[in-house]
Design a protein around this motif. Structure first.
Motif, PDB file in Angstrom:
ATOM      1  N   GLU A 117     -18.147  29.160  61.934  1.00  0.00           N
ATOM      2  CA  GLU A 117     -17.380  29.801  60.871  1.00  0.00           C
ATOM      3  C   GLU A 117     -17.852  29.355  59.490  1.00  0.00           C
ATOM      4  OE1 GLU A 117     -15.527  32.252  61.305  1.00  0.00           O
ATOM      5  OE2 GLU A 117     -15.198  32.184  63.481  1.00  0.00           O
ATOM      6  N   LEU A 118     -18.238  28.095  59.342  1.00  0.00           N
ATOM      7  CA  LEU A 118     -18.807  27.641  58.071  1.00  0.00           C
ATOM      8  C   LEU A 118     -20.114  28.375  57.779  1.00  0.00           C
ATOM      9  CD1 LEU A 118     -18.181  23.788  58.258  1.00  0.00           C
ATOM     10  CD2 LEU A 118     -17.173  25.368  56.593  1.00  0.00           C
ATOM     11  N   SER A 119     -20.907  28.587  58.808  1.00  0.00           N
ATOM     12  CA  SER A 119     -22.172  29.301  58.637  1.00  0.00           C
ATOM     13  C   SER A 119     -21.931  30.737  58.180  1.00  0.00           C
ATOM     14  CB  SER A 119     -22.951  29.285  59.954  1.00  0.00           C
ATOM     15  OG  SER A 119     -24.214  29.882  59.805  1.00  0.00           O
ATOM     16  N   GLN A 120     -20.901  31.355  58.732  1.00  0.00           N
ATOM     17  CA  GLN A 120     -20.605  32.739  58.359  1.00  0.00           C
ATOM     18  C   GLN A 120     -20.007  32.855  56.968  1.00  0.00           C
ATOM     19  OE1 GLN A 120     -18.184  34.612  61.389  1.00  0.00           O
ATOM     20  NE2 GLN A 120     -19.986  35.145  62.601  1.00  0.00           N
ATOM     21  N   SER A 121     -19.368  31.777  56.491  1.00  0.00           N
ATOM     22  CA  SER A 121     -18.710  31.843  55.176  1.00  0.00           C
ATOM     23  C   SER A 121     -19.694  31.699  54.030  1.00  0.00           C
ATOM     24  CB  SER A 121     -17.640  30.761  55.066  1.00  0.00           C
ATOM     25  OG  SER A 121     -18.223  29.473  54.937  1.00  0.00           O
ATOM     26  N   ARG A 122     -20.929  31.299  54.326  1.00  0.00           N
ATOM     27  CA  ARG A 122     -21.997  31.239  53.327  1.00  0.00           C
ATOM     28  C   ARG A 122     -21.617  30.443  52.073  1.00  0.00           C
ATOM     29  NH1 ARG A 122     -26.200  31.556  56.094  1.00  0.00           N
ATOM     30  NH2 ARG A 122     -26.660  33.547  57.093  1.00  0.00           N
ATOM     31  N   GLY A 123     -21.259  29.192  52.262  1.00  0.00           N
ATOM     32  CA  GLY A 123     -21.010  28.313  51.132  1.00  0.00           C
ATOM     33  C   GLY A 123     -19.573  28.227  50.703  1.00  0.00           C
ATOM     34  N   ASP A 124     -18.731  29.134  51.169  1.00  0.00           N
ATOM     35  CA  ASP A 124     -17.308  29.065  50.844  1.00  0.00           C
ATOM     36  C   ASP A 124     -16.627  28.193  51.912  1.00  0.00           C
ATOM     37  OD1 ASP A 124     -14.627  29.432  50.313  1.00  0.00           O
ATOM     38  OD2 ASP A 124     -14.798  31.575  49.897  1.00  0.00           O
ATOM     39  N   VAL A 125     -16.576  26.881  51.645  1.00  0.00           N
ATOM     40  CA  VAL A 125     -16.065  25.938  52.638  1.00  0.00           C
ATOM     41  C   VAL A 125     -14.616  26.229  52.976  1.00  0.00           C
ATOM     42  CG1 VAL A 125     -15.606  23.506  53.133  1.00  0.00           C
ATOM     43  CG2 VAL A 125     -17.711  24.162  51.952  1.00  0.00           C
ATOM     44  N   ALA A 126     -13.798  26.529  51.982  1.00  0.00           N
ATOM     45  CA  ALA A 126     -12.387  26.807  52.225  1.00  0.00           C
ATOM     46  C   ALA A 126     -12.211  27.993  53.159  1.00  0.00           C
ATOM     47  CB  ALA A 126     -11.669  27.063  50.898  1.00  0.00           C
ATOM     48  N   ALA A 127     -12.994  29.041  52.943  1.00  0.00           N
ATOM     49  CA  ALA A 127     -12.911  30.225  53.818  1.00  0.00           C
ATOM     50  C   ALA A 127     -13.364  29.889  55.225  1.00  0.00           C
ATOM     51  CB  ALA A 127     -13.752  31.365  53.240  1.00  0.00           C
ATOM     52  N   GLY A 128     -14.413  29.063  55.328  1.00  0.00           N
ATOM     53  CA  GLY A 128     -14.911  28.667  56.644  1.00  0.00           C
ATOM     54  C   GLY A 128     -13.903  27.838  57.417  1.00  0.00           C
ATOM     55  N   LEU A 129     -13.224  26.925  56.721  1.00  0.00           N
ATOM     56  CA  LEU A 129     -12.220  26.081  57.387  1.00  0.00           C
ATOM     57  C   LEU A 129     -11.014  26.911  57.827  1.00  0.00           C
ATOM     58  CD1 LEU A 129     -12.267  22.854  55.171  1.00  0.00           C
ATOM     59  CD2 LEU A 129     -13.403  23.256  57.359  1.00  0.00           C
ATOM     60  N   LYS A 130     -10.616  27.880  57.014  1.00  0.00           N
ATOM     61  CA  LYS A 130      -9.503  28.742  57.419  1.00  0.00           C
ATOM     62  C   LYS A 130      -9.872  29.572  58.644  1.00  0.00           C
ATOM     63  CE  LYS A 130      -6.253  32.256  55.827  1.00  0.00           C
ATOM     64  NZ  LYS A 130      -6.393  33.039  57.088  1.00  0.00           N
ATOM     65  N   ALA A 131     -11.096  30.106  58.641  1.00  0.00           N
ATOM     66  CA  ALA A 131     -11.536  30.908  59.785  1.00  0.00           C
ATOM     67  C   ALA A 131     -11.641  30.064  61.047  1.00  0.00           C
ATOM     68  CB  ALA A 131     -12.884  31.561  59.474  1.00  0.00           C
ATOM     69  N   TYR A 132     -12.076  28.812  60.891  1.00  0.00           N
ATOM     70  CA  TYR A 132     -12.137  27.877  62.019  1.00  0.00           C
ATOM     71  C   TYR A 132     -10.756  27.681  62.631  1.00  0.00           C
ATOM     72  CZ  TYR A 132     -11.808  23.087  63.940  1.00  0.00           C
ATOM     73  OH  TYR A 132     -11.515  21.987  64.698  1.00  0.00           O
TER      74      TYR A 132
END
Length: 428
Positions: free
Chosen positions: A336-351
């Motif tokens: 999910e972090l890889s898919q968020s492309r640098g947006d860590v907050a978005a990646g953590l929420k998706a995780y």
């Protein structure tokens, strides 16, 4: 964000597997472990459901696990005189497993496999004998975290800190700003583990388990690394009646191993079979004795700012599925972090959105699971033994395992919890 700087806390199963996937996604990962070296002991653990799915995505890992499986082909339930009254084996189907897993492996062996897969990676570094002393979020919780260490590492900033240090995680408390036991739930179960120099099963690949009321279990199996010896698991399961039955255990644990061993002996007093000798000779002499309480971990959120959790630290207490969640959690986090492309907050929420429904489902126990494994009364134990002997001899045990598989938890089929096929391009 290029070369995301990540600190992973804990070098057991969740830590190395999380580091593997984060490095594959392009992060620079430091793994710290408070013990001075990789821990090699531990009981047999299972890889099931999402763990199998994730393992099969990790190159040759499935073959390595198969080559290092625990030497157990079945489990015999024995009476007080040591005579078995029922034996179960595996289903032979890695996607629909029974009480006995197709991928049963000693914890230390799985940790070693994962460590060996990651230790030579230039994007992963290990530091043993180190732990976090302080953790400071930035003012708006959207920037790097300042970390102070207890021993030799100098203070440093990380773009992400991942707690992988178990159900009683100190890092979880620091990262979320909570107490050590906040957002945990008692299961009223504790277990102790140790190795013996005696071989009580005559080299058999059939593990032996013995019950006594109320809620006492002792299991013994061959341990190849201890020539002529066994590995032992001792469990005490109490009623889930709202009372804190494990408080005396925790008090003994705080007082040190000698007091804790005394407590274990007292709790198992009166049991038959080989238990008196195990308690009198083997447990006291064991150099790998340890014990822990079983708890469920379910915080309202897995992340705060640039801090998050994987495995038992964030969602421990799924009986039989903890290892699988530890493997899958790191894969989902990195994906999910890889898919968020640098947006860590978005990646953590998706995780969290992806992994929370899975672990909350796995926290549920199969109907009658605990009471079947450890009846609280002599009458209940006699009835369970009769019922189990009938199921084992008639072959209906296979059917029952499939029935359990229809419910949530470790018995569910592997395809119950599908995971995305993330594409890691190393540009995290």
């Amino acid at each position: 964000m290029s070369n995301l700087r990540v600190l992973v806390v804990g070098a057991s199963i969740a830590g190395p597997s999380t580091a593997y996937w984060l490095a594959k996604a392009g992060a620079k990962v430091t793994v710290i472990e408070r013990f001075p070296e990789l821990r090699k002991g531990g009981q047999a653990i299972d890889i099931r459901t999402v763990g199998v799915t994730t393992m099969r995505k990790m190159g040759d890992m499935e073959a390595q696990v198969q080559a290092n499986k625990a030497p157990i082909e079945g489990l015999a339930f024995v009476r007080e005189n040591g005579r078995p009254y029922g034996v179960i084996g595996s289903t032979g189907d890695s996607d629909q497993q029974s009480l006995l897993s197709e991928y049963e492996i000693f914890r230390g062996d799985l940790s070693r496999i994962l460590y060996d897969k990651t230790n030579d990676n230039p994007n992963i570094s290990y530091v043993f004998g180190e732990q976090i002393a302080s953790l400071q979020h930035d003012e708006k919780n959207n920037g790097p975290i300042k970390v102070g260490f207890a021993n030799r590492l100098p203070p440093a900033e990380y773009d992400l800190v991942v707690a992988c240090d178990g159900a009683t995680s100190r890092t979880r408390a620091l990262g979320l700003g909570i107490g050590l036991r906040d957002h945990t739930r008692r299961l009223n179960i504790w277990a102790a583990y140790f190795s013996t120099k005696h071989d009580y099963v005559d080299g058999s690949k059939i593990g032996h388990a013995y019950n006594a009321a109320p809620g006492k279990v002792v299991a013994v199996q061959t341990a190849p690394e201890h020539e002529g010896g066994n590995r032992v698991v001792v469990m005490r399961m109490f009623p889930r009646d709202g009372k804190d039955h494990t408080l005396p255990f925790r008090d003994a644990q705080q007082a040190g191993d000698e007091v804790l061993k005394k407590h274990v002996r007292e709790e198992l007093d009166g049991m038959g079979w080989i238990v008196p000798q195990l308690m009198r000779e083997d447990m006291d002499a064991a150099d790998d004795f340890y014990a822990s309480e079983w708890i469920q971990v379910n915080p309202p959120t897995l992340s705060k700012g640039r801090f998050t959790m994987v495995g038992d630290a964030g969602y421990g207490g799924a009986p039989g599925a903890g290892t699988s969640l530890a493997l899958a959690g790191g894969y989902v986090l990195a994906g999910e972090l890889s898919q968020s492309r640098g947006d860590v907050a978005a990646g953590l929420k998706a995780y969290e959105d992806r992994i929370r429904p899975i672990f909350e489902d796995m926290h549920k126990l199969p109907p009658g699971g605990v009471s079947f494994m450890a009846p609280q009364t002599k009458w209940g134990l006699a009835l369970r033994n009769f019922f189990f002997a009938f199921l084992a001899r008639s072959g209906l045990i296979t059917f029952m395992q499939k029935v359990w598989g229809r419910f949530e938890g470790a018995f569910a089929s592997s395809d119950k919890y599908p995971l995305p096929d993330y594409k890691f391009d190393g540009r995290l």
